[in-house]
Design a protein around this motif. Structure first.
Motif, PDB file in Angstrom:
ATOM      1  N   GLN A 232       0.835  -1.203   0.000  1.00 44.99           N
ATOM      2  CA  GLN A 232       0.000   0.000   0.000  1.00 44.99           C
ATOM      3  C   GLN A 232       0.872   1.257   0.000  1.00 44.99           C
ATOM      4  N   THR A 233       1.969   1.227   0.762  1.00 40.53           N
ATOM      5  CA  THR A 233       2.892   2.368   0.812  1.00 40.53           C
ATOM      6  C   THR A 233       3.546   2.603  -0.543  1.00 40.53           C
ATOM      7  N   MET A 234       4.012   1.542  -1.161  1.00 43.17           N
ATOM      8  CA  MET A 234       4.632   1.648  -2.481  1.00 43.17           C
ATOM      9  C   MET A 234       3.669   2.258  -3.491  1.00 43.17           C
ATOM     10  N   LEU A 235       2.441   1.796  -3.481  1.00 43.05           N
ATOM     11  CA  LEU A 235       1.459   2.276  -4.451  1.00 43.05           C
ATOM     12  C   LEU A 235       1.105   3.738  -4.188  1.00 43.05           C
ATOM     13  N   LYS A 236       0.958   4.100  -2.925  1.00 40.39           N
ATOM     14  CA  LYS A 236       0.616   5.487  -2.589  1.00 40.39           C
ATOM     15  C   LYS A 236       1.739   6.434  -2.997  1.00 40.39           C
ATOM     16  N   ALA A 237       2.979   6.048  -2.710  1.00 39.84           N
ATOM     17  CA  ALA A 237       4.129   6.884  -3.079  1.00 39.84           C
ATOM     18  C   ALA A 237       4.233   7.017  -4.586  1.00 39.84           C
ATOM     19  N   THR A 238       3.983   5.940  -5.298  1.00 39.25           N
ATOM     20  CA  THR A 238       4.088   5.965  -6.762  1.00 39.25           C
ATOM     21  C   THR A 238       2.975   6.785  -7.381  1.00 39.25           C
ATOM     22  N   ARG A 239       1.779   6.675  -6.850  1.00 37.18           N
ATOM     23  CA  ARG A 239       0.678   7.502  -7.374  1.00 37.18           C
ATOM     24  C   ARG A 239       1.010   8.993  -7.242  1.00 37.18           C
ATOM     25  N   PHE A 240       1.608   9.360  -6.118  1.00 38.07           N
ATOM     26  CA  PHE A 240       1.963  10.772  -5.952  1.00 38.07           C
ATOM     27  C   PHE A 240       2.993  11.186  -6.994  1.00 38.07           C
TER      28      PHE A 240
ATOM     29  N   VAL B 104       3.701   9.832  -9.919  1.00 35.60           N
ATOM     30  CA  VAL B 104       3.183   9.758 -11.293  1.00 35.60           C
ATOM     31  C   VAL B 104       2.159  10.845 -11.562  1.00 35.60           C
ATOM     32  N   GLU B 105       1.248  11.060 -10.614  1.00 33.10           N
ATOM     33  CA  GLU B 105       0.092  11.922 -10.860  1.00 33.10           C
ATOM     34  C   GLU B 105       0.301  13.361 -10.406  1.00 33.10           C
ATOM     35  N   LYS B 106       1.247  13.593  -9.504  1.00 25.92           N
ATOM     36  CA  LYS B 106       1.467  14.949  -8.999  1.00 25.92           C
ATOM     37  C   LYS B 106       2.829  15.531  -9.401  1.00 25.92           C
ATOM     38  N   VAL B 107       3.827  14.681  -9.535  1.00 28.76           N
ATOM     39  CA  VAL B 107       5.195  15.163  -9.730  1.00 28.76           C
ATOM     40  C   VAL B 107       5.630  15.119 -11.191  1.00 28.76           C
ATOM     41  N   SER B 108       5.339  14.058 -11.883  1.00 27.20           N
ATOM     42  CA  SER B 108       5.909  13.848 -13.218  1.00 27.20           C
ATOM     43  C   SER B 108       5.425  14.897 -14.215  1.00 27.20           C
ATOM     44  N   THR B 109       6.255  15.132 -15.207  1.00 25.20           N
ATOM     45  CA  THR B 109       5.893  15.973 -16.349  1.00 25.20           C
ATOM     46  C   THR B 109       5.790  15.068 -17.568  1.00 25.20           C
ATOM     47  N   ASN B 110       4.591  14.843 -18.020  1.00 24.65           N
ATOM     48  CA  ASN B 110       4.354  13.955 -19.172  1.00 24.65           C
ATOM     49  C   ASN B 110       5.004  12.587 -18.986  1.00 24.65           C
ATOM     50  N   GLY B 111       5.028  12.107 -17.753  1.00 29.64           N
ATOM     51  CA  GLY B 111       5.589  10.797 -17.468  1.00 29.64           C
ATOM     52  C   GLY B 111       7.050  10.806 -17.084  1.00 29.64           C
TER      53      GLY B 111
ATOM     54  N   TYR C  15       3.298  -0.946 -14.323  1.00 26.70           N
ATOM     55  CA  TYR C  15       3.621  -1.081 -15.746  1.00 26.70           C
ATOM     56  C   TYR C  15       3.099   0.118 -16.526  1.00 26.70           C
ATOM     57  N   GLN C  16       1.897   0.552 -16.223  1.00 31.28           N
ATOM     58  CA  GLN C  16       1.341   1.711 -16.920  1.00 31.28           C
ATOM     59  C   GLN C  16       2.154   2.974 -16.629  1.00 31.28           C
ATOM     60  N   ALA C  17       2.643   3.095 -15.393  1.00 25.20           N
ATOM     61  CA  ALA C  17       3.506   4.234 -15.061  1.00 25.20           C
ATOM     62  C   ALA C  17       4.816   4.155 -15.834  1.00 25.20           C
ATOM     63  N   ALA C  18       5.342   2.929 -16.005  1.00 26.37           N
ATOM     64  CA  ALA C  18       6.566   2.755 -16.783  1.00 26.37           C
ATOM     65  C   ALA C  18       6.340   3.118 -18.245  1.00 26.37           C
TER      66      ALA C  18
ATOM     67  N   SER D   4      20.212  24.095   5.128  1.00 28.41           N
ATOM     68  CA  SER D   4      19.067  24.368   6.001  1.00 28.41           C
ATOM     69  C   SER D   4      18.213  23.111   6.164  1.00 28.41           C
ATOM     70  N   ASP D   5      17.158  23.240   6.953  1.00 27.66           N
ATOM     71  CA  ASP D   5      16.236  22.123   7.160  1.00 27.66           C
ATOM     72  C   ASP D   5      15.036  22.189   6.226  1.00 27.66           C
ATOM     73  N   ALA D   6      15.152  22.932   5.155  1.00 30.34           N
ATOM     74  CA  ALA D   6      14.071  22.990   4.171  1.00 30.34           C
ATOM     75  C   ALA D   6      13.803  21.594   3.605  1.00 30.34           C
ATOM     76  N   LEU D   7      12.552  21.326   3.290  1.00 34.80           N
ATOM     77  CA  LEU D   7      12.149  20.005   2.809  1.00 34.80           C
ATOM     78  C   LEU D   7      12.083  19.970   1.281  1.00 34.80           C
ATOM     79  N   TYR D   8      12.371  18.800   0.740  1.00 33.82           N
ATOM     80  CA  TYR D   8      12.354  18.596  -0.707  1.00 33.82           C
ATOM     81  C   TYR D   8      11.675  17.278  -1.046  1.00 33.82           C
ATOM     82  N   ILE D   9      11.099  17.231  -2.228  1.00 31.76           N
ATOM     83  CA  ILE D   9      10.692  15.968  -2.834  1.00 31.76           C
ATOM     84  C   ILE D   9      11.904  15.465  -3.610  1.00 31.76           C
ATOM     85  N   SER D  10      12.372  14.288  -3.274  1.00 27.86           N
ATOM     86  CA  SER D  10      13.592  13.743  -3.875  1.00 27.86           C
ATOM     87  C   SER D  10      13.261  12.496  -4.684  1.00 27.86           C
ATOM     88  N   THR D  11      13.490  12.547  -5.979  1.00 27.80           N
ATOM     89  CA  THR D  11      13.275  11.370  -6.814  1.00 27.80           C
ATOM     90  C   THR D  11      14.235  10.261  -6.429  1.00 27.80           C
TER      91      THR D  11
END
Length: 543
Positions: A35-43, A45-52, A103-106, A505-512
């Motif tokens: 469930q964790t893997m799928l939730k992280a991947t959905r974010f 794919v659907e929020k971060v990626s640019t055209n995949g 697979y669809q994300a790939a 600093s302690d600023a937060l980032y989304i890290s691929t």
């Protein structure tokens, strides 16, 4: 006696219940992992990626983003840990879980990659969906002002083998094609294979970039991108890819370029025994970026020795072992004096002067790319933080492996060769046993790591990290002219330098990269607990 039987039954009952409880706990944890893997991947794919496709870092509000340098909203990066590595990981997740979402994300990542494929068949470091005009503007602003990133200071408009960009991206398309034998990926794959074949020099080596260009002369240094290139494993990675193509596609045409490339290792050895990072077309050791002088490199020599031993395992031909004794002798001759090893942390300089075997070291002065400069001398103080000047080579380990191979019957040495004739049973094909996954960690994480990974994913599906890579925003060209030593040991120069550096600093980032790492470890956990793979079996996949 009856009391003893009751006691034994009680013990067995406790053991059974404990095992049942442990099994249920593992089952629940495995479900939580999936469930964790799928939730992280959905974010992602659907929020971060640019055209995949993906970059390396993002601020949580997406106001800024970076590949190896700061990028625009229309860009994706292919260099690790970018789109190509995400694609490999998604296919690993699909194999481990069977969940079609991965697979669809790939496929989305693959489609982004195909969109950015050069007409010649290879790839640049990055893709800009806004087109060539937008990309040229980026090179003329952000790229041009990255002081230490000289590979981005000029727009070539061609393809690169640097950092495995083209070879690894082609390998991902090969995986996409073979996963379901989907013909949609065959044209782009064939185009990439043809590109790698046609860009190989007759002598067996590859240039760093292709089609060949010679138009970036920096501070009197010639354009190095057409040279025969070992740097960043250009030749080895192309050999590796072509071997994978030979095994999985079964085409004999790959054998000649593979053999020519392996033979180049022999003819390119310096008379002293070492190898450099690149050679000009007269087979003379050459420099590259202005802080990469004409020199022989102990670490590069170490890598080539290991690859020569691999070539012997592939072919059984002792000619690939013949250069090794002289190379080992050269490594012994170029050791650092004990008082320059930083208490044993290093064994060799990074660069050794051709002809003298003296250690040479790169340095820099100035504040920015416009007026700053790199230079080389014999002084091992004030070394570059972003590149270093010393390295470590385990000569004894190399000697032991060489001795072992020499003493081994050739039949034993070549028993796992990917190039010699193999006997396949009627049920398997090379596709079923030759793993094309990008090399990944084979450690199976313990429950404590897994629980931390599960619990640290936030409600949006993000593994946010501190101390990501950031940079100065582009504000124009540098104006400070004085040859200051203020930035001698820093990753970045003044406020006009667009090179990336670690955010203190302690600023937060989304890290691929962190997303990939966490996913890979959780995939290993799934394969261990759900599919019954051991660490040894995971390692066996990394041929």
């Amino acid at each position: 006696m009856r009391t003893m039987k009751v006691f034994l039954l009680s013990v067995l009952s406790v053991v059974f219940c404990t095992q049942m409880s442990k099994g249920q706990d593992n089952s629940r944890l495995t479900q939580d992992v999936e469930q964790t893997m799928l939730k992280a991947t959905r974010f992602m794919v659907e929020k971060v990626s640019t055209n995949g496709g993906y970059l390396w870092y993002y601020t949580p509000d997406f106001s800024r983003r970076w590949g190896e340098m700061e990028a625009t909203k229309t860009m994706i990066w292919l260099q690790d840990p970018g789109t190509t590595l995400v694609g490999h990981m998604l296919l690993d997740a699909y194999r481990a879980t069977g969940n079609e979402y991965y697979y669809q994300a790939a496929t989305k990542a693959a489609n982004a990659i195909i969109y950015g494929q050069h007409p010649e068949g290879g790839w640049n470091y990055l893709i800009d969906f806004a087109g060539d005009r937008s990309l040229k503007q980026w090179y003329n602003t952000v790229g041009k002002n990255g002081w230490r990133l000289e590979e981005f200071q000029h727009y070539y408009g061609n393809c690169t083998f640097d950092d495995n960009v083209t070879s690894e991206t082609a390998r991902f398309l090969l995986r996409m094609y073979l996963t379901k034998l989907d013909p949609a990926y065959k044209p782009a794959l064939d185009k990439a294979i043809d590109f790698i074949l046609k860009s190989q020099y007759p002598i067996g080596a590859w240039p760093q970039r292709y089609p060949l260009m010679y138009d970036f002369n920096k501070q009197g240094h010639p354009d190095y991108t057409s040279y025969y290139t070992y740097n960043d494993d250009v030749i080895w990675e192309n050999i590796h890819f072509l071997i994978q193509c030979y095994l999985t596609l079964g085409e004999q045409r790959f054998l000649d370029p593979i053999r020519r490339a392996m033979n180049f290792y022999i003819i390119s050895q310096d008379a002293s025994g070492g190898w450099g990072q690149q050679m000009d077309l007269n087979l003379q050791t050459a420099g590259a970026r202005t802080y990469e002088p004409k020199a022989l490199l102990p670490r590069n020599t170490e890598a080539i020795i290991k690859q020569l031993m691999d070539f012997y395992r592939y072919t059984g031909d002792r000619k690939f072992l013949n250069p090794i004794p002289l190379a080992l002798k050269w490594l012994e001759q170029t050791r650092l004096p004990q008082n320059e090893t930083d208490n044993g942390r290093y064994s060799h300089p990074k660069f050794v002067e051709v002809g003298t075997n003296k250690a040479i070291y790169p340095h820099r002065k100035g504040s920015n790319v416009v007026y700053g400069y790199y230079y080389v001398d014999y002084n091992d103080t004030n070394l570059l933080s972003h590149y270093g000047g010393k390295s470590y080579v385990n000569i004894q380990e190399l000697q032991d492996e060489y001795n072992k191979l020499c003493a081994m019957p050739v039949e034993e040495a070549t028993k796992d060769s990917p190039l010699l004739e193999q006997t396949y049973n009627g049920n398997d094909t090379p596709v079923t046993y030759y793993d094309l996954s990008h090399e990944r960690p084979t450690r199976i994480p313990d429950d404590a790591f897994v629980k931390r990974a599960v619990q640290s994913l936030d409600k949006e599906g993000r593994w946010l990290v501190k101390h990501g890579m950031t940079s100065h925003p582009y504000i124009g060209d540098g104006v400070k002219k004085e040859p200051t030593e203020e930035y001698v040991k820093t990753f970045v120069g003044d406020e006009t330098d667009t090179s990336p550096y670690r955010d203190p600093s302690d600023a937060l980032y989304i890290s691929t990269g962190d997303y990939i790492h966490n996913m890979r470890m959780l995939i290993n956990y799934i394969e261990a607990h759900k599919n019954g793979l051991t660490e040894e079996q995971l390692r066996a996949r990394q041929r």
